[in-house]
Motif scaffolding. Sequence first.
Motif, short mmCIF file in Angstrom:
data_model
loop_
_atom_site.label_atom_id
_atom_site.label_comp_id
_atom_site.label_asym_id
_atom_site.label_seq_id
_atom_site.Cartn_x
_atom_site.Cartn_y
_atom_site.Cartn_z
N THR A 1 0.85 -1.20 0.00
CA THR A 1 0.00 0.00 0.00
C THR A 1 0.89 1.25 0.00
OG1 THR A 1 0.01 0.19 2.39
CG2 THR A 1 -1.67 -1.24 1.43
N PRO A 2 0.31 2.39 -0.36
CA PRO A 2 1.08 3.64 -0.25
C PRO A 2 1.61 3.87 1.17
CG PRO A 2 -0.95 4.01 -1.49
CD PRO A 2 -1.02 2.61 -0.95
N GLU A 3 0.83 3.48 2.17
CA GLU A 3 1.30 3.65 3.55
C GLU A 3 2.54 2.80 3.81
OE1 GLU A 3 -1.83 3.23 2.67
OE2 GLU A 3 -3.01 4.85 3.58
N MET A 4 2.58 1.58 3.28
CA MET A 4 3.76 0.73 3.47
C MET A 4 4.98 1.31 2.77
SD MET A 4 2.16 -3.03 2.72
CE MET A 4 0.79 -3.70 3.67
N LEU A 5 4.76 1.86 1.60
CA LEU A 5 5.87 2.36 0.79
C LEU A 5 6.39 3.71 1.27
CD1 LEU A 5 4.51 1.33 -2.71
CD2 LEU A 5 6.58 0.46 -1.61
N ASP A 6 5.81 4.20 2.35
CA ASP A 6 6.16 5.53 2.83
C ASP A 6 7.42 5.48 3.70
OD1 ASP A 6 6.07 8.19 3.56
OD2 ASP A 6 4.50 7.88 5.07
N PHE A 7 8.55 5.18 3.07
CA PHE A 7 9.85 5.27 3.77
C PHE A 7 10.86 5.82 2.76
CE2 PHE A 7 9.39 0.94 2.16
CZ PHE A 7 10.54 0.78 1.40
N PRO A 8 11.94 6.46 3.24
CA PRO A 8 12.90 7.08 2.33
C PRO A 8 13.69 6.03 1.55
CG PRO A 8 13.07 8.01 4.53
CD PRO A 8 12.22 6.79 4.65
N THR A 9 14.02 6.37 0.31
CA THR A 9 14.68 5.41 -0.59
C THR A 9 15.98 5.99 -1.12
OG1 THR A 9 13.65 6.30 -2.56
CG2 THR A 9 12.37 4.68 -1.32
N VAL A 10 16.52 5.27 -2.10
CA VAL A 10 17.79 5.70 -2.69
C VAL A 10 17.66 7.06 -3.37
CG1 VAL A 10 17.43 4.50 -4.90
CG2 VAL A 10 19.76 4.82 -4.04
N GLU A 11 16.48 7.39 -3.85
CA GLU A 11 16.27 8.73 -4.43
C GLU A 11 16.51 9.83 -3.40
OE1 GLU A 11 15.56 9.34 -7.52
OE2 GLU A 11 14.84 7.42 -8.29
N ASP A 12 15.99 9.61 -2.22
CA ASP A 12 16.21 10.57 -1.14
C ASP A 12 17.69 10.66 -0.80
OD1 ASP A 12 13.29 11.19 -0.21
OD2 ASP A 12 13.38 9.01 -0.37
N GLY A 13 18.36 9.51 -0.90
CA GLY A 13 19.79 9.48 -0.64
C GLY A 13 20.56 10.33 -1.64
N ILE A 14 20.18 10.22 -2.89
CA ILE A 14 20.85 11.01 -3.93
C ILE A 14 20.61 12.50 -3.71
CG2 ILE A 14 20.70 11.60 -6.38
CD1 ILE A 14 20.54 8.60 -6.94
N ARG A 15 19.38 12.85 -3.40
CA ARG A 15 19.10 14.27 -3.14
C ARG A 15 19.90 14.78 -1.96
NH1 ARG A 15 15.82 16.77 -6.16
NH2 ARG A 15 15.64 18.53 -4.75
#
Lengths: 381, 381, 381, 381
Positions: free
Chosen positions: B344-358
Amino acid sequence: MGMIGGGKDAFIGAIHRYAFNMDGLIEMLCGALSINPEIAKDSGKSLFLPEDRIYLNYEEMMEKESKMPEDKRIDFVTIVTPNFAHFAPAMAALDHGFNVVIEKPITFTLDEAKKLKKKVEETGLTLCLTHTYSGYPMVKQAKAMVRDGAFGKIRKVWVEYPQGWLSKLTEREGNAQAAWRTDPKKSGKSGCMGDIGTHAAHLAEYITDLKITQLCADLNVMVEGRALDDDGNVLLKFENGAAGVLMASQVAAGEENGISIRVYGEKGGLEWHQHEPNTLLVKWLDQPTQILRAGANYPNLSSFARSNCRTPGGHPEGYLEAFANIYHNFALTLMSKLSNSQPTPEMLDFPTVEDGIRGMAFIDNVVESSKSEKKWTQHTL
Amino acid sequence: MGMIGGGKDAFIGAIHRYAFNMDGLIEMLCGALSINPEIAKDSGKSLFLPEDRIYLNYEEMMEKESKMPEDKRIDFVTIVTPNFAHFAPAMAALDHGFNVVIEKPITFTLDEAKKLKKKVEETGLTLCLTHTYSGYPMVKQAKAMVRDGAFGKIRKVWVEYPQGWLSKLTEREGNAQAAWRTDPKKSGKSGCMGDIGTHAAHLAEYITDLKITQLCADLNVMVEGRALDDDGNVLLKFENGAAGVLMASQVAAGEENGISIRVYGEKGGLEWHQHEPNTLLVKWLDQPTQILRAGANYPNLSSFARSNCRTPGGHPEGYLEAFANIYHNFALTLMSKLSNSQPTPEMLDFPTVEDGIRGMAFIDNVVESSKSEKKWTQHTL
Amino acid sequence: MGMIGGGKDAFIGAIHRYAFNMDGLIEMLCGALSINPEIAKDSGKSLFLPEDRIYLNYEEMMEKESKMPEDKRIDFVTIVTPNFAHFAPAMAALDHGFNVVIEKPITFTLDEAKKLKKKVEETGLTLCLTHTYSGYPMVKQAKAMVRDGAFGKIRKVWVEYPQGWLSKLTEREGNAQAAWRTDPKKSGKSGCMGDIGTHAAHLAEYITDLKITQLCADLNVMVEGRALDDDGNVLLKFENGAAGVLMASQVAAGEENGISIRVYGEKGGLEWHQHEPNTLLVKWLDQPTQILRAGANYPNLSSFARSNCRTPGGHPEGYLEAFANIYHNFALTLMSKLSNSQPTPEMLDFPTVEDGIRGMAFIDNVVESSKSEKKWTQHTL
Amino acid sequence: MGMIGGGKDAFIGAIHRYAFNMDGLIEMLCGALSINPEIAKDSGKSLFLPEDRIYLNYEEMMEKESKMPEDKRIDFVTIVTPNFAHFAPAMAALDHGFNVVIEKPITFTLDEAKKLKKKVEETGLTLCLTHTYSGYPMVKQAKAMVRDGAFGKIRKVWVEYPQGWLSKLTEREGNAQAAWRTDPKKSGKSGCMGDIGTHAAHLAEYITDLKITQLCADLNVMVEGRALDDDGNVLLKFENGAAGVLMASQVAAGEENGISIRVYGEKGGLEWHQHEPNTLLVKWLDQPTQILRAGANYPNLSSFARSNCRTPGGHPEGYLEAFANIYHNFALTLMSKLSNSQPTPEMLDFPTVEDGIRGMAFIDNVVESSKSEKKWTQHTL
């Protein structure tokens, strides 16, 4: 005293009256309260002024009041007109031998402010600028602690002044306050920064006793159709190398009048919010934060804080009392001068024409910086 | 799961263990807990790891764990080594088929982060970056309200992260945490901005769903003798034209871990402080400010806030629970993938590699901006 | 350990699991999680219990677990059934050689509590009662400061526990929690006072180290149709002559779980609120109030506060951590006993059967006092 | 107006002057400021009174002022003598045709208060009692919301007034305020309850519009050697069945002047603290708590709150403004009566002789209750 501007429905005129009435030291004797004769007369009557001292313009007031016998004559005038109409009456008052209280910003341009300073020096009279927030006892306590070295060398200053009242295009909705404050012809070259950013800059310099030397400004018009900045963020450098941020906004929706400041030095820091002005948070490395309270009987509360409280701790004093402190100290200084004695440092603790010049230069410099592609602009006078 | 780094006396390793233990979904089965063999062994024992799964380095752990039978094998590794030692074990883990949780900043350089992203995409595995503050339920509520348009177009963002623990030259006083965090070889090209400024930037982008596009930074070394910035102020521009300020400091004497944020839009604003994380202040034009509380039973509390609370309103949850939420959502996502269902969108709501790059780009760009005489630097990746 | 009660949808069972999972010291190995066999089985599976250790009643669990080999056998049971079903499994557990953690109130009647105490003494086993609020580090700091005489003789205690969740006849609206807590057959002779007043009384005695000796109670049923008190005010006298007030309410509309306490002595006072549990306000005659913070590095923070924090200052810990502290100290005590060493005072700092007896007597005595026309009722056991 | 009592160094006299000066509606024309002739004269001069209107006793003042021509004559007197010297000058003033403002408690005995009421009724004059706390705008907002049924039937009232200034035997250390307030001959039969408990009782009845009907008091002398109670806890019953607690203490070490109140009804509740008087917290079942602010422009702020603010939201007003509101409303009522028009409900919103009688009865009844072995004492007048 006599008042120039501040007729019915003017916001700040009423505030000045609450402030100078409070301590029973100052009596309002005359006024040129509006350029609209009807309003001038009505306002004078409703303030119980004698009819012959209700004037229709400041020139008339200057002329007639200066010819009064000394024991009836006013000692000072208060100028609470919009910004563009500060300079002329202030010069006239000084020329006629009256001391002056003036609402900030001191003038419309920096050049006028400099001329005013020259006139003050020539006449030897006293000019008081109502940067209200420096009238709070716990702001004075903050200044005293910094000056006494409690925090060591100052490294960082965060000062902010969020308001939300201009979140919509209020100036087109019949709000007179909004109308003149967002009009470059009446307000000057900056809106938000001129109106409230200058208060924030003054508060930072007042508490730290450090001059801002460089700034990097980002001024914004957030509401489409507005003529002047309604928001701004400014990076600051202080003369001792401290870094700072000044944030002011009139589109911080839901905020009231939230001026607040945090200052950090080598040994500790302080935090003050107008929202709860009788409290000063004092922070330490490796010791608990302390809650200092206005009117408390701690041995180490400074004389500047003590002499600006009317009540013991726990009786909240507010904005009007801070305003009254500016008048109170100004009045004590005048009384002291009139009796040929030397005012104490506590009495002399009110903003002057020098603060007015720094404020005007701040407006000029943030506006210039905001237009510049260079990071840093010198904060020269 | 298995842990790389995080032996005895490491700060953040222990935090991760509290976090993943809390919900009973994740079991620690193995570890390469230190490059010092003695510490690795002792730490493993004190954590009740079986002796044959206490490894002396991550390469050994990868090799042996990847050969375990599926029902015994770990699903993911957590990497809690210092910044410079993130990339290699993360790549190795992905290469061996393990999902990855990684402490931020994701890598030592932006280039490494980009390589990691490529690897994540190639392998189809999941990488989770522990930007803890986005795990708080009321931060999620803030994001949900902005996304739902409650405040209209966002105009202004103030985010700050003051700490005081580096007010002295602590890195020379035997503080291991301070030593590596102020060492360019271990920490990277920025100290304060890399360590906590990135958290602030992430929080601002997370809540507003707006990308920072330009920045103007003033980084400072306030404590003489320190090798990296310990303080910084940054002006921000967001993709929609909103203005912002990001302040981070490790010399704000007397402050603890005071990350907080205020966001203002056309119709209202929000305010959140980690200090009291279960409260979200929501402000409105011409209506009273509301105090939204985690765990409350208001009809309009978002599903993202609800699913990240363990207790009803009034039972304060804190930093460890926010951290646990990152793990919890990551674990639910893995379980969902393992069972071939769509998280679900709620489950997927954690920071990922994209956030790491930013985050890595943010470090690069603030450092570049701070050295530049130009006001604005583009925040490019 | 094994759990009795606490199946799916039970509030407090889940809380206990978060709490004992957190530190990685305690592993749940078996359970008799519900008297409903389906729920018992489903709950056990969802908690990853091995099928042969999912029991359908506590008797079966006692019998089978006590025959396990020592290295597989549980060390203790946790009892989280409704109040009326505490005594029997607790006695059985002690009889079978298991230590016990029990949710409060300890039993259904004072008499049962006394029998339990006798059994504890006979067996030499350890019983821990989860008065959660005494697990907060700043509550422990408060107790330490009172004990060390920081405030001189204690004169006044104000303790309160306002909740609003029973402002309507919720027990008739399908709320299972409300249903059993307002049912005299399941909850006992008092509702509000038994459920939360006992927590407040415990907190007051815990911090002050003073026994309540007399009380004058006014218990009320504020919601028509309710069977037990949902509100109460109690005047208190302590053994040293201090006066107090205890207020508890479940009809304080809009309140969450606001247990808080203020204590005043000759030299100063303290104030603590669960709402912001990491802060302890410490007040002094003629010196500024201090804000003491959990996890801070002040020299004078007590060892009891320090040993019950997991994170440095500024990382808020909450209710689950306080709960985990109770388990943590209990587990350390068991481990210490198992290794034949003497637990430290910090380890032994958890509520015991003595606290349970005082709680049951408190319920009896406030109910008696509330019915009495006499002002003061002795608080005898 | 003219002032009786309130010479130099008197605490409350100065407060009254700040209060009536503030709005520019009231002018002090004469005074009998002290029974010490030197102090009376010096005080009069320093307040700029004309010499012929500085009186040495109130009898002289009554006689001379009542013979003045109408346009010079005072309209009312303010009585700020110690409690035992309220009745005689109040009766004299009414007898001479002057309206009266009187500091609370209204008289020394309940009997005097009843006589005063009779005199007020006979003369048709107006008597105003300065229960200051009912002058705060957000207290008025609270009252308006209760009256409008926002919270439904009121169930619970918690009111408290903690101070710490009598934590030591200050009355023996040269503190004049402490000396008369702890002296039964000057203060009356109760110390703490008479001085501040009456304020708390008034606040509770003012906001809820409910009369206290029964009380159960525990008054204490906590500092050895003191002649009157310095601490007390009182259980309350209100006419509609609501329960309450009133706590007042002058030995709550470290507290300033912390009067605060919480009221709960069927649908919600409210919370107000003098410490931050411009804020009213309003709590709801299943909706977020709201922060109502004085001076804000919410559509639903009551006319009683609006008409008692001088500044827009965010300019904190305090104790002196609350005090000034009492005078302001009293003055508007007098002006209205003098012009033969009907005062509005907002003008008439100040405490009267009825409140004074209830206050005196409260003192009598709590003292009686405290001595009684019965739980409940009727609160009869």
